[in-house]
Design a protein around this motif. Structure first.
Motif, PDB file in Angstrom:
ATOM      1  N   TRP A 106      72.754  42.788  32.867  1.00 12.87           N
ATOM      2  CA  TRP A 106      71.404  42.541  32.355  1.00 12.87           C
ATOM      3  C   TRP A 106      70.798  41.331  33.046  1.00 12.87           C
ATOM      4  O   TRP A 106      71.472  40.561  33.721  1.00 12.87           O
ATOM      5  CB  TRP A 106      71.437  42.293  30.841  1.00 12.87           C
ATOM      6  CG  TRP A 106      72.220  41.072  30.458  1.00 12.87           C
ATOM      7  CD1 TRP A 106      71.791  39.777  30.390  1.00 12.87           C
ATOM      8  CD2 TRP A 106      73.621  41.026  30.126  1.00 12.87           C
ATOM      9  NE1 TRP A 106      72.816  38.931  30.042  1.00 12.87           N
ATOM     10  CE2 TRP A 106      73.947  39.675  29.875  1.00 12.87           C
ATOM     11  CE3 TRP A 106      74.614  42.006  30.029  1.00 12.87           C
ATOM     12  CZ2 TRP A 106      75.236  39.285  29.533  1.00 12.87           C
ATOM     13  CZ3 TRP A 106      75.896  41.609  29.681  1.00 12.87           C
ATOM     14  CH2 TRP A 106      76.203  40.273  29.434  1.00 12.87           C
ATOM     15  N   ALA A 107      69.485  41.191  32.844  1.00  9.23           N
ATOM     16  CA  ALA A 107      68.745  40.005  33.281  1.00  9.23           C
ATOM     17  C   ALA A 107      67.619  39.782  32.296  1.00  9.23           C
ATOM     18  O   ALA A 107      67.200  40.714  31.585  1.00  9.23           O
ATOM     19  CB  ALA A 107      68.195  40.188  34.699  1.00  9.23           C
ATOM     20  N   ILE A 123      68.084  50.825  36.600  1.00  5.83           N
ATOM     21  CA  ILE A 123      68.795  51.641  37.584  1.00  5.83           C
ATOM     22  C   ILE A 123      67.974  51.791  38.862  1.00  5.83           C
ATOM     23  O   ILE A 123      68.529  51.877  39.963  1.00  5.83           O
ATOM     24  CB  ILE A 123      69.175  53.011  36.985  1.00  5.83           C
ATOM     25  CG1 ILE A 123      70.313  53.634  37.802  1.00  5.83           C
ATOM     26  CG2 ILE A 123      67.999  53.940  36.864  1.00  5.83           C
ATOM     27  CD1 ILE A 123      70.972  54.816  37.126  1.00  5.83           C
ATOM     28  N   ALA A 124      66.634  51.801  38.736  1.00  8.88           N
ATOM     29  CA  ALA A 124      65.786  51.963  39.924  1.00  8.88           C
ATOM     30  C   ALA A 124      65.951  50.775  40.871  1.00  8.88           C
ATOM     31  O   ALA A 124      66.154  50.949  42.086  1.00  8.88           O
ATOM     32  CB  ALA A 124      64.324  52.111  39.514  1.00  8.88           C
ATOM     33  N   SER A 125      65.890  49.560  40.342  1.00  6.96           N
ATOM     34  CA  SER A 125      65.961  48.385  41.214  1.00  6.96           C
ATOM     35  C   SER A 125      67.353  48.212  41.795  1.00  6.96           C
ATOM     36  O   SER A 125      67.502  47.888  42.987  1.00  6.96           O
ATOM     37  CB  SER A 125      65.533  47.131  40.449  1.00  6.96           C
ATOM     38  OG  SER A 125      66.421  46.828  39.393  1.00  6.96           O
ATOM     39  N   VAL A 126      68.392  48.405  40.982  1.00 10.13           N
ATOM     40  CA  VAL A 126      69.757  48.236  41.475  1.00 10.13           C
ATOM     41  C   VAL A 126      70.069  49.267  42.560  1.00 10.13           C
ATOM     42  O   VAL A 126      70.651  48.941  43.606  1.00 10.13           O
ATOM     43  CB  VAL A 126      70.767  48.334  40.310  1.00 10.13           C
ATOM     44  CG1 VAL A 126      72.182  48.496  40.837  1.00 10.13           C
ATOM     45  CG2 VAL A 126      70.676  47.089  39.436  1.00 10.13           C
ATOM     46  N   ALA A 254      73.547  40.405  39.092  1.00 11.33           N
ATOM     47  CA  ALA A 254      72.926  39.596  40.145  1.00 11.33           C
ATOM     48  C   ALA A 254      71.733  40.324  40.752  1.00 11.33           C
ATOM     49  O   ALA A 254      70.674  39.722  40.989  1.00 11.33           O
ATOM     50  CB  ALA A 254      73.952  39.262  41.220  1.00 11.33           C
ATOM     51  N   LEU A 255      71.884  41.635  41.006  1.00 14.64           N
ATOM     52  CA  LEU A 255      70.770  42.399  41.556  1.00 14.64           C
ATOM     53  C   LEU A 255      69.632  42.521  40.540  1.00 14.64           C
ATOM     54  O   LEU A 255      68.447  42.462  40.911  1.00 14.64           O
ATOM     55  CB  LEU A 255      71.240  43.789  41.992  1.00 14.64           C
ATOM     56  CG  LEU A 255      72.180  43.839  43.200  1.00 14.64           C
ATOM     57  CD1 LEU A 255      72.549  45.283  43.526  1.00 14.64           C
ATOM     58  CD2 LEU A 255      71.560  43.165  44.413  1.00 14.64           C
ATOM     59  N   VAL A 258      67.621  39.420  40.726  1.00 12.46           N
ATOM     60  CA  VAL A 258      66.731  39.408  41.895  1.00 12.46           C
ATOM     61  C   VAL A 258      65.470  40.222  41.592  1.00 12.46           C
ATOM     62  O   VAL A 258      64.344  39.789  41.894  1.00 12.46           O
ATOM     63  CB  VAL A 258      67.452  39.974  43.131  1.00 12.46           C
ATOM     64  CG1 VAL A 258      66.463  40.156  44.290  1.00 12.46           C
ATOM     65  CG2 VAL A 258      68.587  39.059  43.548  1.00 12.46           C
ATOM     66  N   ALA A 259      65.647  41.395  40.989  1.00 11.96           N
ATOM     67  CA  ALA A 259      64.494  42.229  40.631  1.00 11.96           C
ATOM     68  C   ALA A 259      63.583  41.500  39.661  1.00 11.96           C
ATOM     69  O   ALA A 259      62.349  41.541  39.785  1.00 11.96           O
ATOM     70  CB  ALA A 259      64.974  43.549  40.034  1.00 11.96           C
ATOM     71  N   ALA A 260      64.173  40.824  38.671  1.00 10.27           N
ATOM     72  CA  ALA A 260      63.374  40.097  37.688  1.00 10.27           C
ATOM     73  C   ALA A 260      62.585  38.974  38.340  1.00 10.27           C
ATOM     74  O   ALA A 260      61.411  38.748  38.001  1.00 10.27           O
ATOM     75  CB  ALA A 260      64.290  39.548  36.597  1.00 10.27           C
ATOM     76  N   GLU A 261      63.193  38.272  39.284  1.00 11.05           N
ATOM     77  CA  GLU A 261      62.492  37.180  39.962  1.00 11.05           C
ATOM     78  C   GLU A 261      61.331  37.723  40.796  1.00 11.05           C
ATOM     79  O   GLU A 261      60.242  37.122  40.822  1.00 11.05           O
ATOM     80  CB  GLU A 261      63.460  36.385  40.836  1.00 11.05           C
ATOM     81  CG  GLU A 261      62.824  35.192  41.542  1.00 11.05           C
ATOM     82  CD  GLU A 261      62.147  34.218  40.595  1.00 11.05           C
ATOM     83  OE1 GLU A 261      61.136  33.611  41.009  1.00 11.05           O
ATOM     84  OE2 GLU A 261      62.613  34.058  39.436  1.00 11.05           O
TER      85      GLU A 261
END
Length: 301
Positions: A106-107, A123-126, A254-255, A258-261
């Motif tokens: 999670w993020a 799932i899309a971003s990862v 971690a991924l 990155v998507a959240a940032e």
């Protein structure tokens, strides 16, 4: 808790809304009170039974792989998150389309995303980032994304543009304006792709990411000139045959961070085609099975 479940493999009509036992987090897990959950191809494939030999399920099962909501219980060994935090992420291959879900990756959800967008990001971003990472540095390179209007494809376009790539995306003509809004140069898919690319990418295509499993991998290898310049997240058999990178989604916090940032920076916004209430999950699954979606399909819990 209320949940969508299926008691036997079958069509979308096999989904029912009913009471299910509340789950509790184990070591390294959190429980989230779900605001929204997305529908991914694996969800309807598992429900239909087409993957039962590869991924056997204990029935009844709750469909759904990723969700967004508010943390309400924390397992042992978890740090960096508190009760009441708004998060998005991934759990097991099932379990998300319910009032409560266990997440193992999670993020924190950025304030720039609403709940539906956060639910569509996991799932899309990862998947997109694992496919892009397999291709190496993106800055200054020309990337072709096959199936660029879908959930994973759209995420790949925005993330690659944010990393400095020039992106060409294939989609049906009705989605070309949408691709332009994501920052891609649009073109159509299918026979003659190499000829069309010569017009929109006169200096050639450096790398390619297949998110569609449309049978184009041979063409993508020919266009880039090297199977190691191609990654697929969708056509595993074709990728193994040709020697391209073959990538699966993994639960990777971690991924997700990155998507959240990128979301906080306004450089990645999950695109939602349609939302459905939990009571209409059968309609959502039927919509997903028809394919050719523009962005994600999301269930509002």
């Amino acid at each position: 808790m209320r949940a969508a479940r299926f008691h036997e493999y079958g069509g979308a009509e096999s989904l029912v809304i009913e009471q299910a036992p509340d789950p509790h987090p184990g070591l390294g897990e959190i429980r989230v009170r779900v605001a929204a959950a997305s529908v991914n191809p694996i969800d309807w494939k598992l429900r239909a039974g087409t993957l039962h030999q590869l991924i056997p399920l204990e029935l009844p099962a709750i469909p759904g792989r990723d969700a967004a909501g508010v943390v309400d219980e924390i397992g042992d060994g978890v740090q960096g998150v508190s009760i009441g935090d708004r998060v998005f992420g991934l759990g097991g291959v099932t379990g998300a389309t319910a009032e409560l879900v266990i997440l193992s990756a999670w993020a924190h959800a950025p304030d720039t995303w609403n709940d539906e967008q956060a639910a569509g990001a996991g799932i899309a971003s990862v998947t997109a980032m694992r496919g892009l990472n397999a291709l190496g540095s993106l800055a200054g390179r020309t990337l072709l994304v096959e199936g660029a209007a879908g959930g994973v494809g759209g995420a790949a376009v925005e993330i690659a543009v944010a990393q400095g790539a020039t992106v060409i995306g294939t989609a049906s003509e009705r989605n070309h304006e949408f691709l332009t809004s994501l920052g891609a140069v649009p073109t159509t898919y299918g026979p003659g792709l190499a000829q069309r690319l010569s017009a929109v990418a006169p200096h050639g295509v450096d790398i390619a990411l297949d998110t569609a499993a449309s049978g184009s991998l041979d063409d993508l290898v020919a266009i880039t000139g090297d199977p190691t310049r191609v990654a697929t997240v969708a056509d595993h058999a074709g990728g193994q045959r040709l020697g391209t990178h073959v990538v699966n989604a993994e639960n990777d916090s971690a991924l997700l961070s990155v998507a959240a940032e990128l979301g906080r920076q306004g450089r990645y916004t999950p695109r939602i085609e349609q939302t459905y209430p939990l009571e209409r999950i059968a309609d959502a699954h039927a919509h997903a099975e028809r394919g050719r979606t523009r962005g994600k399909i999301v269930i509002c819990i």
